[in-house]
Design an enzyme around this catalytic site. Sequence first.
Site, PDB file in Angstrom:
ATOM      1  N   ARG A  71       0.835  -1.203   0.000  1.00  0.00           N
ATOM      2  CA  ARG A  71       0.000   0.000   0.000  1.00  0.00           C
ATOM      3  C   ARG A  71       0.877   1.263   0.000  1.00  0.00           C
ATOM      4  O   ARG A  71       0.583   2.241  -0.663  1.00  0.00           O
ATOM      5  CB  ARG A  71      -0.917   0.021   1.231  1.00  0.00           C
ATOM      6  N   GLN A 108      -9.479  10.540   7.514  1.00  0.00           N
ATOM      7  CA  GLN A 108      -9.338   9.137   7.919  1.00  0.00           C
ATOM      8  C   GLN A 108      -8.357   8.442   6.982  1.00  0.00           C
ATOM      9  O   GLN A 108      -7.986   7.299   7.218  1.00  0.00           O
ATOM     10  CB  GLN A 108     -10.679   8.421   7.845  1.00  0.00           C
ATOM     11  N   ASP A 111      -3.266   8.001   3.056  1.00  0.00           N
ATOM     12  CA  ASP A 111      -2.426   8.501   1.961  1.00  0.00           C
ATOM     13  C   ASP A 111      -2.012   9.937   2.317  1.00  0.00           C
ATOM     14  O   ASP A 111      -2.465  10.497   3.312  1.00  0.00           O
ATOM     15  CB  ASP A 111      -3.171   8.441   0.612  1.00  0.00           C
ATOM     16  N   HIS A 126      -6.136   8.481  11.368  1.00  0.00           N
ATOM     17  CA  HIS A 126      -5.869   7.037  11.296  1.00  0.00           C
ATOM     18  C   HIS A 126      -4.418   6.730  10.944  1.00  0.00           C
ATOM     19  O   HIS A 126      -4.107   5.617  10.541  1.00  0.00           O
ATOM     20  CB  HIS A 126      -6.820   6.367  10.292  1.00  0.00           C
ATOM     21  N   SER A 194     -18.067   6.454   4.370  1.00  0.00           N
ATOM     22  CA  SER A 194     -19.302   5.679   4.522  1.00  0.00           C
ATOM     23  C   SER A 194     -19.955   5.892   5.881  1.00  0.00           C
ATOM     24  O   SER A 194     -21.082   5.471   6.098  1.00  0.00           O
ATOM     25  CB  SER A 194     -18.997   4.191   4.330  1.00  0.00           C
ATOM     26  N   GLU A 220     -22.807   8.254  -2.515  1.00  0.00           N
ATOM     27  CA  GLU A 220     -24.125   7.752  -2.097  1.00  0.00           C
ATOM     28  C   GLU A 220     -24.340   8.169  -0.653  1.00  0.00           C
ATOM     29  O   GLU A 220     -23.402   8.596   0.011  1.00  0.00           O
ATOM     30  CB  GLU A 220     -24.155   6.223  -2.212  1.00  0.00           C
TER      31      GLU A 220
HETATM   32  P1  OAD Z   1     -15.293   3.445   2.973  1.00  0.00           P
HETATM   33  O1  OAD Z   1     -14.709   2.543   1.936  1.00  0.00           O
HETATM   34  O2  OAD Z   1     -16.000   2.819   4.114  1.00  0.00           O
HETATM   35  O3  OAD Z   1     -16.318   4.451   2.292  1.00  0.00           O
HETATM   36  C1  OAD Z   1     -15.983   5.180   1.138  1.00  0.00           C
HETATM   37  C2  OAD Z   1     -17.145   6.098   0.790  1.00  0.00           C
HETATM   38  O4  OAD Z   1     -16.746   6.866  -0.317  1.00  0.00           O
HETATM   39  C3  OAD Z   1     -18.426   5.370   0.403  1.00  0.00           C
HETATM   40  O5  OAD Z   1     -19.547   5.954   1.060  1.00  0.00           O
HETATM   41  C4  OAD Z   1     -18.531   5.586  -1.109  1.00  0.00           C
HETATM   42  O6  OAD Z   1     -19.862   5.719  -1.563  1.00  0.00           O
HETATM   43  C5  OAD Z   1     -17.795   6.901  -1.268  1.00  0.00           C
HETATM   44  N1  OAD Z   1     -17.157   7.061  -2.586  1.00  0.00           N
HETATM   45  C6  OAD Z   1     -16.599   6.117  -3.382  1.00  0.00           C
HETATM   46  N2  OAD Z   1     -16.100   6.665  -4.500  1.00  0.00           N
HETATM   47  C7  OAD Z   1     -16.340   8.001  -4.410  1.00  0.00           C
HETATM   48  C8  OAD Z   1     -16.087   9.127  -5.249  1.00  0.00           C
HETATM   49  N3  OAD Z   1     -15.458   9.003  -6.428  1.00  0.00           N
HETATM   50  N4  OAD Z   1     -16.482  10.346  -4.828  1.00  0.00           N
HETATM   51  C9  OAD Z   1     -17.118  10.506  -3.648  1.00  0.00           C
HETATM   52  N5  OAD Z   1     -17.396   9.486  -2.813  1.00  0.00           N
HETATM   53  C10 OAD Z   1     -17.019   8.250  -3.184  1.00  0.00           C
HETATM   54  O7  OAD Z   1     -14.108   4.397   3.469  1.00  0.00           O
HETATM   55  P2  OAD Z   1     -14.016   5.286   4.799  1.00  0.00           P
HETATM   56  O8  OAD Z   1     -15.353   5.791   5.182  1.00  0.00           O
HETATM   57  O9  OAD Z   1     -12.933   6.254   4.590  1.00  0.00           O
HETATM   58  O10 OAD Z   1      -9.753   2.758   8.809  1.00  0.00           O
HETATM   59  O11 OAD Z   1     -13.552   4.205   5.846  1.00  0.00           O
HETATM   60  C11 OAD Z   1     -13.297   4.625   7.170  1.00  0.00           C
HETATM   61  C12 OAD Z   1     -12.194   3.798   7.760  1.00  0.00           C
HETATM   62  O12 OAD Z   1     -12.501   2.412   7.628  1.00  0.00           O
HETATM   63  C13 OAD Z   1     -10.851   3.922   7.068  1.00  0.00           C
HETATM   64  O13 OAD Z   1     -10.107   5.043   7.489  1.00  0.00           O
HETATM   65  C14 OAD Z   1     -10.159   2.664   7.439  1.00  0.00           C
HETATM   66  C15 OAD Z   1     -11.305   1.706   7.232  1.00  0.00           C
HETATM   67  O14 OAD Z   1     -11.272   0.528   7.930  1.00  0.00           O
HETATM   68  C16 OAD Z   1      -8.595   2.196   9.194  1.00  0.00           C
HETATM   69  O15 OAD Z   1      -7.887   1.565   8.454  1.00  0.00           O
HETATM   70  C17 OAD Z   1      -8.261   2.458  10.629  1.00  0.00           C
END
Ligand code: OAD
Length: 252
Positions: A71, A108, A111, A126, A194, A220
């Site tokens: 990664r 969160q 990168d 994170h 999400s 979404e």
């Molecule tokens: P998720 O993968 O859970 O959610 C990503 C969100 O981005 C979803 O609601 C998608 O609909 C949205 N999405 C996808 N593509 C998009 C785009 N082009 N434009 C706008 N939105 C888009 O990721 P996070 O919510 O960041 O933690 O996850 C939270 C944490 O869970 C991460 O930081 C990580 C993970 O486990 C750790 O590793 C500690």
Amino acid sequence: MAQPRRSGMMRAMALPQHIVILTGAGISAESGIDTFRDGGGLWEQHRVEDVATPEAFERAPDLVLRFYDMRRAAIQERHPNAAHHWLARLEREWPAHVAGGSVTVVTQNVDDLHLRAGSQAVIAMHGQHLSAWCTTCDARHRWTGPLIDRPPCPSCEARALRPDIVWFGEVPYEMDAIMAAMDRADLFVSIGTSGAVYPAAGLVRLAREIGAETLELNLERSQGSAWFDETRLGRATEVVPAWVDEMLKRKE
Ligand code: OAD
């Protein structure tokens, strides 16, 4: 508990002075970095318990180190997209637009795309791929190469470096700084997350309690969508520049 500071009427008229923006994997998706929970996302390809917990690291350190080495290498080939760049522009221009204004990004994401786009007030709750943490002397070092060969810590030379990532079951970084930023926020914006992981997912409720406006920008509706005053759906590279442009054109 903090009290709401402004009435709804005032909120509608005033420009927000302090803006806190929570970002998640969705903002980096169009830079080519996998999200976690979308179809084909990282947590479909790997079990969280295998790679993202302290127990996994104890049980199978090579597997975990290899996962993060891959990664770490991958993100260095990716570039900030329009959404990262427009947030950096908002941070640069907001203090001139609103006297004493500020923009803080709480991310969160692990990168470094917000930083490479030029954002400066970034809280990486994170952790960060480009950092290694020595579990012997507690030093943190910028790290771009692999950790699988157990390189020595540049500070104490112990071979005890681990990815500087907050794993499940660990406490996110800089919660005090996040709470301080939230405490003065007039506007809270959530982008590309999400809403599945706490405490980040709970920030919108905190924002409401202190009387900040709340806006969600996402592909979404997130799990906490009902908590936002407004939701705008679309790709980050479209909705974020459009929203920033609108903010920078707003007048009192
Ligand atoms: P998720 O993968 O859970 O959610 C990503 C969100 O981005 C979803 O609601 C998608 O609909 C949205 N999405 C996808 N593509 C998009 C785009 N082009 N434009 C706008 N939105 C888009 O990721 P996070 O919510 O960041 O933690 O996850 C939270 C944490 O869970 C991460 O930081 C990580 C993970 O486990 C750790 O590793 C500690």
